[in-house]
Design a protein around this motif. Sequence first.
Motif, mmCIF file in Angstrom:
data_model
loop_
_atom_site.group_PDB
_atom_site.id
_atom_site.type_symbol
_atom_site.label_atom_id
_atom_site.label_comp_id
_atom_site.label_asym_id
_atom_site.label_seq_id
_atom_site.Cartn_x
_atom_site.Cartn_y
_atom_site.Cartn_z
ATOM 1 N N PHE A 595 -12.365 -9.087 -31.170
ATOM 2 C CA PHE A 595 -13.036 -7.831 -29.621
ATOM 3 C C PHE A 595 -14.020 -8.325 -28.755
ATOM 4 N N LEU A 596 -14.013 -7.859 -27.730
ATOM 5 C CA LEU A 596 -15.268 -8.316 -26.858
ATOM 6 C C LEU A 596 -16.764 -8.136 -27.313
ATOM 7 N N THR A 623 -5.535 -11.192 -24.708
ATOM 8 C CA THR A 623 -5.890 -12.585 -23.968
ATOM 9 C C THR A 623 -4.066 -13.035 -22.961
ATOM 10 N N ILE A 624 -4.047 -13.403 -21.837
ATOM 11 C CA ILE A 624 -3.489 -13.855 -20.817
ATOM 12 C C ILE A 624 -3.093 -14.975 -21.141
ATOM 13 N N ALA A 625 -1.758 -15.404 -21.730
ATOM 14 C CA ALA A 625 -0.786 -16.903 -21.839
ATOM 15 C C ALA A 625 -0.060 -16.547 -20.772
ATOM 16 N N GLY A 626 -0.458 -17.281 -19.678
ATOM 17 C CA GLY A 626 0.583 -17.306 -18.861
ATOM 18 C C GLY A 626 1.471 -18.891 -17.840
ATOM 19 N N ARG A 627 2.861 -19.157 -17.257
ATOM 20 C CA ARG A 627 2.637 -20.301 -16.459
ATOM 21 C C ARG A 627 2.921 -19.669 -15.163
ATOM 22 N N GLU A 669 -10.924 -12.513 -24.308
ATOM 23 C CA GLU A 669 -11.844 -12.572 -23.779
ATOM 24 C C GLU A 669 -11.491 -11.380 -22.759
ATOM 25 N N VAL A 670 -10.203 -10.666 -21.984
ATOM 26 C CA VAL A 670 -10.411 -10.165 -21.304
ATOM 27 C C VAL A 670 -9.496 -8.565 -21.364
ATOM 28 N N ARG A 671 -10.620 -8.003 -20.546
ATOM 29 C CA ARG A 671 -10.351 -5.937 -21.022
ATOM 30 C C ARG A 671 -8.939 -5.663 -20.644
ATOM 31 N N VAL A 693 -2.463 -5.473 -18.777
ATOM 32 C CA VAL A 693 -3.048 -6.125 -19.634
ATOM 33 C C VAL A 693 -3.028 -5.023 -21.028
ATOM 34 N N SER A 694 -2.235 -5.697 -21.747
ATOM 35 C CA SER A 694 -2.661 -4.839 -23.500
ATOM 36 C C SER A 694 -3.480 -5.586 -24.055
#
Length: 705
Positions: A595-596, A623-627, A669-671, A693-694
């Motif tokens: 949670f935030l 959370t965004i994890a990318g390349r 911690e992204v909304r 983003v979900s």
Amino acid sequence: MTTRRLALLLLLAAVAGLAYVAFAPRRDTPPAPVPVPNGASADGVESTAPGAAAAAEGGRTTLDQGDLAPAEGLGFVRGRVVGPDGRGLREARVRLVPAGGFLALGMPRSALVEGMTACRPDGGFSLPLTDPDQPFTVGAVAPGYAPRRAPVEDPSRPVTVRLVPEVQVSGSVVDEAGAPVAEAEIRLTGPPQLDGLPDPAVSGPDGSFVLAAPGAGTYGLKVRSAAGADVFLEGIEVAEGMEPLRVVVRGSGGVIVRVSERGGGPIEGAEVELRSTSVALARDGSKRTRTDSAGVARILSVDPGSWILRVAAPGYAEVRRRHQQRSAGPEEIRVELAQPGTLEATVVDRSGLPVPGFQVLLQARDLQQRLQEAAGPRTTDPSGVARWSGLEAGSYFVIGGGEGWQMDLETTLGGGEGDLGEKKGGLGSSVVEVEVLPGQVVRAELVLRGHARVRAEVHDDSGPVVGAEVRLHRRGVASEHAVARGVTGQDGSVLLPPVRPDVYQSSVLLAEGRIQVAGPEIRIEGASRTVRIDLPAGEVVGTLAASDGPVAGARVEITGAGAPRSWAVTAADGSFRLPYLPEGELLLQARVDGFLPWKSRPLASDGRSRVDLGVVRLDRAATIAGRALGLPPESQQGFAFRLVELHDTQGRRVAVSALENGDRFRFDEVRPGSYTLVVTAAGRMYPGIPIQVSEGRNEVEIRPE
């Protein structure tokens, strides 16, 4: 985060070429309504005038949503432990380490790895931030890798701790004739800011040693032994596959120690150690060896000055003496060992009652005698008895402890020479002299004539409080360093251990230490007394909920400089209660993984009433994890930085991440919502790429064009 601060960070990254990770999720979107139990309104609390607090029946205070605000940068420190290739390390462990002061220098491996927490299999971690006002670093270690720390620039940004493999440094220590030198202490040295230096190695019977260097690089080596003068090697290039080192020790003069049994012959194999009383010299270890068949030990190249001699052998009491080396030597010392004695001291107050849980000290009458660690301070058992075993025969003083005893004792001992009996007056009236005999158990009684006792009675608005821990400590000193403590019984009172006359601050700990209340100052002037401590009646209650129901297991606490210690974990229905709050302004924060973070605005407590927050909504974090694929290689970019920016639907920059391992980025911690990813690489800003983003983890791959 302000635009000026972000610009400064980007400028630093451009100049230094740092892989700096920085993000600051915005949380200024008002929380959505949540179903509210017990008839509260849909804005999360009972209805009141907008933006104001109102008193309700029974002193109950409620707040509207205008008095509550999401937190910025509080809760958990998150990040990942990676290797040189940027991949997460399995079996990594981490902990938060305070920053600043002496901790800005490098920490040795043994100190850094204490109390660490296991990471996830991908090297990820989430550590609760206990004090958002305290600067921290994240310390990390993994099998085969050197421990390192990484700064926590902003608690709301992920921290990447990049570890490098350890490198084995092996070698041998020999004397001038080429004979192996056993029990030499070998220390690896490096730059002052370097983390992970190993503890000293001790050479084996064949003179060999092995040290784990915290990565390849240039190091130094310090060798101290009984075979000669200290050896310092500099400019050692440490790398995988390096040749073993050979250290030659040369010496002369020094000390000859002859060890024998009291009334008997020489003792073979006794351990003989000489350590300087100089802090600077002692930091590099001691000179150690063992006696030969004639009971003789030779320690060469002993500098003039003050030393502590230690002699130990199985079945005998350890002996410690101060030795003053007056020349280059050799100087001779004779030591007789005898069977160890045991001392049992029963501690009683002035009325003759045994005193459990009280610290007492032991000091030899002959101040040249230095007690071994086994004869350190003792705390009396439930029967009021303190016990020392393994003592060298001789005369000792048992001294009553309490706040200030260490300073008083050091003042009394002076330079640490002479007869303590001649300085006995400086020890106070709580002291007794005892003669310890070889191989015997000696018993004595210590009457605490110079101490007084306090009986503390703890009450709240419903009566006596059972199970409260009461502490007495010096003003300005944390309660963890209490000079007396005890737990209240069924009548709400506790008789604390004796203390010396002085003014003390009292504290009361409840709910297994989760709540701490400051009590009154207590003046002790020699006579025992009873003190009543009335706990404040203020409290904060509330319920944490998400869109799909209550949030259990969240930590809710009072925070801020000078705030009372008070925290609770939400129950299965999301409810919490923080009781015994004093009058003043309070600040609450709530944190739970997934949670935030949330933080209240200042709340006013009158120390008597309830502040009811009603239902507080927690929003789930993403959370965004990318390349980022298809970018120019880093080798072609010089000092140009490679960044990914996260923009909201209004085009505002929400977070910034430097690319790790060439193409990887991460935002925590992204909304949840709609965003745009903007990549900057090789001095070029690529067009934005929209993403949705979900809640939870979002894996993305982008190819800027």
